[in-house]
Write a protein that holds these residues in place. Structure first.
Motif, PDB file in Angstrom:
ATOM      1  N   PHE A 117       0.863  -1.034  -0.009  1.00 58.46           N
ATOM      2  CA  PHE A 117       0.018   0.068  -0.043  1.00 58.46           C
ATOM      3  C   PHE A 117       0.883   1.076  -0.021  1.00 58.46           C
ATOM      4  O   PHE A 117       1.445   1.522   0.985  1.00 58.46           O
ATOM      5  CB  PHE A 117      -0.846   0.148   1.149  1.00 58.46           C
ATOM      6  CG  PHE A 117      -2.006  -0.906   1.169  1.00 58.46           C
ATOM      7  CD1 PHE A 117      -2.250  -1.820   0.007  1.00 58.46           C
ATOM      8  CD2 PHE A 117      -2.725  -1.228   2.409  1.00 58.46           C
ATOM      9  CE1 PHE A 117      -3.363  -2.708  -0.105  1.00 58.46           C
ATOM     10  CE2 PHE A 117      -3.852  -2.112   2.310  1.00 58.46           C
ATOM     11  CZ  PHE A 117      -4.145  -2.843   1.059  1.00 58.46           C
ATOM     12  N   LYS A 119       1.876   5.360  -1.049  1.00 63.44           N
ATOM     13  CA  LYS A 119       1.199   6.617  -1.346  1.00 63.44           C
ATOM     14  C   LYS A 119       2.392   7.287  -2.039  1.00 63.44           C
ATOM     15  O   LYS A 119       3.384   7.989  -1.165  1.00 63.44           O
ATOM     16  CB  LYS A 119       0.888   7.164  -0.100  1.00 63.44           C
ATOM     17  CG  LYS A 119      -0.193   6.822   0.633  1.00 63.44           C
ATOM     18  CD  LYS A 119      -0.666   7.657   1.887  1.00 63.44           C
ATOM     19  CE  LYS A 119      -1.751   6.634   2.555  1.00 63.44           C
ATOM     20  NZ  LYS A 119      -3.141   7.241   2.495  1.00 63.44           N
ATOM     21  N   THR A 127      -6.771   6.905   2.544  1.00 66.12           N
ATOM     22  CA  THR A 127      -7.512   5.627   2.611  1.00 66.12           C
ATOM     23  C   THR A 127      -8.779   5.877   3.802  1.00 66.12           C
ATOM     24  O   THR A 127      -8.525   6.292   4.914  1.00 66.12           O
ATOM     25  CB  THR A 127      -6.823   4.479   3.195  1.00 66.12           C
ATOM     26  OG1 THR A 127      -5.732   4.423   2.475  1.00 66.12           O
ATOM     27  CG2 THR A 127      -7.379   3.092   3.549  1.00 66.12           C
ATOM     28  N   HIS A 130     -12.224   2.613   7.904  1.00 63.18           N
ATOM     29  CA  HIS A 130     -13.080   1.058   7.481  1.00 63.18           C
ATOM     30  C   HIS A 130     -12.557   0.341   8.485  1.00 63.18           C
ATOM     31  O   HIS A 130     -11.565   0.362   9.290  1.00 63.18           O
ATOM     32  CB  HIS A 130     -12.368   0.794   5.909  1.00 63.18           C
ATOM     33  CG  HIS A 130     -10.974   0.316   5.936  1.00 63.18           C
ATOM     34  ND1 HIS A 130     -10.190   1.366   5.759  1.00 63.18           N
ATOM     35  CD2 HIS A 130     -10.579  -0.679   5.630  1.00 63.18           C
ATOM     36  CE1 HIS A 130      -8.937   0.735   5.403  1.00 63.18           C
ATOM     37  NE2 HIS A 130      -9.368  -0.600   5.724  1.00 63.18           N
ATOM     38  N   LEU A 160      -0.715   5.504   9.836  1.00 59.97           N
ATOM     39  CA  LEU A 160      -2.065   4.847  10.058  1.00 59.97           C
ATOM     40  C   LEU A 160      -2.756   5.431  11.387  1.00 59.97           C
ATOM     41  O   LEU A 160      -1.955   5.775  12.142  1.00 59.97           O
ATOM     42  CB  LEU A 160      -1.775   3.571  10.056  1.00 59.97           C
ATOM     43  CG  LEU A 160      -1.222   2.661   8.984  1.00 59.97           C
ATOM     44  CD1 LEU A 160      -1.313   1.135   9.350  1.00 59.97           C
ATOM     45  CD2 LEU A 160      -2.146   2.889   7.759  1.00 59.97           C
ATOM     46  N   PHE A 208      -2.940  -5.446  13.580  1.00 63.66           N
ATOM     47  CA  PHE A 208      -4.293  -5.236  14.011  1.00 63.66           C
ATOM     48  C   PHE A 208      -5.196  -5.906  13.111  1.00 63.66           C
ATOM     49  O   PHE A 208      -4.904  -6.721  12.264  1.00 63.66           O
ATOM     50  CB  PHE A 208      -4.785  -3.736  13.468  1.00 63.66           C
ATOM     51  CG  PHE A 208      -4.285  -3.286  11.997  1.00 63.66           C
ATOM     52  CD1 PHE A 208      -3.103  -3.046  11.599  1.00 63.66           C
ATOM     53  CD2 PHE A 208      -5.399  -3.608  10.835  1.00 63.66           C
ATOM     54  CE1 PHE A 208      -2.802  -2.592  10.288  1.00 63.66           C
ATOM     55  CE2 PHE A 208      -5.304  -3.317   9.696  1.00 63.66           C
ATOM     56  CZ  PHE A 208      -3.937  -3.002   9.397  1.00 63.66           C
ATOM     57  N   HIS A 214      -9.761   2.046  11.008  1.00 63.09           N
ATOM     58  CA  HIS A 214      -8.403   2.531  10.717  1.00 63.09           C
ATOM     59  C   HIS A 214      -8.423   3.366   9.678  1.00 63.09           C
ATOM     60  O   HIS A 214      -9.355   3.271   8.649  1.00 63.09           O
ATOM     61  CB  HIS A 214      -7.274   1.667  10.819  1.00 63.09           C
ATOM     62  CG  HIS A 214      -7.300   0.545   9.779  1.00 63.09           C
ATOM     63  ND1 HIS A 214      -8.047  -0.783  10.085  1.00 63.09           N
ATOM     64  CD2 HIS A 214      -6.819   0.076   8.561  1.00 63.09           C
ATOM     65  CE1 HIS A 214      -8.114  -1.403   8.925  1.00 63.09           C
ATOM     66  NE2 HIS A 214      -7.340  -0.811   7.941  1.00 63.09           N
ATOM     67  N   SER A 216      -6.132   6.230   7.016  1.00 65.99           N
ATOM     68  CA  SER A 216      -4.893   7.171   6.647  1.00 65.99           C
ATOM     69  C   SER A 216      -4.952   8.493   5.889  1.00 65.99           C
ATOM     70  O   SER A 216      -5.971   8.393   4.757  1.00 65.99           O
ATOM     71  CB  SER A 216      -3.864   6.200   6.090  1.00 65.99           C
ATOM     72  OG  SER A 216      -4.081   5.777   4.902  1.00 65.99           O
ATOM     73  N   PRO A 229       1.233  -4.709   3.911  1.00 62.51           N
ATOM     74  CA  PRO A 229       0.324  -5.268   4.892  1.00 62.51           C
ATOM     75  C   PRO A 229       0.272  -6.811   4.533  1.00 62.51           C
ATOM     76  O   PRO A 229      -0.081  -7.173   3.384  1.00 62.51           O
ATOM     77  CB  PRO A 229      -1.010  -4.590   4.764  1.00 62.51           C
ATOM     78  CG  PRO A 229      -1.154  -4.210   3.387  1.00 62.51           C
ATOM     79  CD  PRO A 229       0.402  -3.839   2.935  1.00 62.51           C
TER      80      PRO A 229
HETATM   81  O1  LIG Z   1      -1.752   1.880   3.723  1.00 62.14           O
HETATM   82  C1  LIG Z   1      -2.656   2.482   4.324  1.00 62.14           C
HETATM   83  O2  LIG Z   1      -2.771   3.754   4.446  1.00 62.14           O
HETATM   84  C2  LIG Z   1      -4.078   1.981   4.656  1.00 62.14           C
HETATM   85  C3  LIG Z   1      -3.859   0.507   5.273  1.00 62.14           C
HETATM   86  C4  LIG Z   1      -5.016  -0.167   5.558  1.00 62.14           C
HETATM   87  O3  LIG Z   1      -6.327   0.122   5.313  1.00 62.14           O
HETATM   88  C5  LIG Z   1      -4.960  -1.555   5.510  1.00 62.14           C
HETATM   89  O4  LIG Z   1      -3.912  -2.346   5.613  1.00 62.14           O
HETATM   90  O5  LIG Z   1      -6.082  -2.305   5.938  1.00 62.14           O
END
Ligand SMILES: O=C(O)CCC(=O)C(=O)O
Length: 274
Positions: A117, A119, A127, A130, A160, A208, A214, A216, A229
């Motif tokens: 993920f 940016k 994000t 959610h 995050l 998590f 969460h 971002s 992730p």
């Molecule tokens: O990478 C992000 O900013 C969001 C991460 C996320 O929503 C996730 O890993 O479920």
């Protein structure tokens, strides 16, 4: 693997269950981070060879893209779990997997999803709030993510943020809106005083579960922010969830719905792992 390792302290495990997330400092060293960076850049450089859906790109001009390494303009790389690098860095003997086993008290952890993920500098979009469980097609409330920071994560580049304790409160209604990347929780449903931001150094990991809300913010900084992730879960839970999803489909196809006593349904309408 048959026994639980002892990589985390009892305090860390208790903290995870209390807050719904746990920051572990320095899980990946600089050498591993550099190897992961090369691995992801190599995949991003071969973007055209992959099936549609593997990459989500941010809208950068051709000129901006030419100046960046391949990973620099990517927003997401999906479906990495079958790639060779996945086994090397996130396989069953990795600390990430072993720590997930300790946090869930369950040794048969599988790597379910692996993504990047990202940016891109000055372009990475937000994000929205959610719960991961809301985005999955199957009900696996004990699955959890080990989100590894490949870059430092700061307020400016979209660290995050978690809704402390939200994992104990079950599912929150999500909504859909044109332009949003996925279902999201309207911010007014959340109590702002419970929001915790998690700044990270490169190599840190935050764990998590699927029920903790969460979010971002966009990347407003001139540096990219990449996180990886890795979602782990037990084989038994996955099998049960897949069987259940299949049964629901069969039931719908064959119109086998029947009325269940309201009292029974009401006692089960909150999905919470604890
Ligand atoms: O990478 C992000 O900013 C969001 C991460 C996320 O929503 C996730 O890993 O479920």
């Amino acid at each position: 693997m048959t026994n639980l390792t002892k990589l985390l302290t009892r305090e860390q495990i208790e903290q995870y269950h209390e807050d719904g997330f746990l920051l572990v400092k320095g899980l990946f060293d600089a050498e591993k981070l550099a190897a992961i960076d090369r691995w992801l850049n190599d995949i991003a450089a071969r973007r055209s060879e992959y099936a549609p859906g593997k990459f989500v790109m941010e809208k950068l001009s051709d000129e901006e893209m030419r100046k960046l390494p391949p990973l620099g303009s990517v927003r997401k790389i999906n479906m990495l779990s079958n790639d060779e690098g996945a086994l090397e860095f996130f396989g069953p003997d990795s600390e990430a997997s072993l720590m997930c086993a300790e946090l869930t008290d369950c040794t048969d952890q599988l790597l379910i999803f692996l993504s990047a993920f990202a940016k891109p500098a000055l372009h990475g979009s937000s994000t929205p709030w959610h719960q991961d469980q809301a985005l999955w097609n199957f009900y696996c409330p004990n699955f959890l993510s080990c989100w590894v920071a490949l870059d430092p994560c700061t307020k400016e580049n979209g660290y995050l943020q978690f809704y402390r304790g939200g994992h104990k409160e079950g599912m929150i209604p999500h909504t859909v809106h044109e332009g949003a990347p996925h279902l999201y929780i309207p911010e007014q449903l959340l109590d702002k005083s419970r929001i915790v931001a998690v700044p990270m150094d490169a190599g840190d990991a935050v764990f998590f579960g699927g029920v903790i809300p969460h979010f971002s913010e966009p990347n407003r900084s001139p540096q990219r922010r990449v996180g990886i992730p890795a979602v782990y879960g037990s084989e038994a839970e996955l099998k049960q969830a897949v069987d259940l999803a299949r049964w629901i489909r069969i039931r719908e196809t064959h119109k086998l719905n029947y009325l269940v006593e309201e009292k029974f349904l009401n006692s089960r309408d909150r999905m919470s792992p604890h």
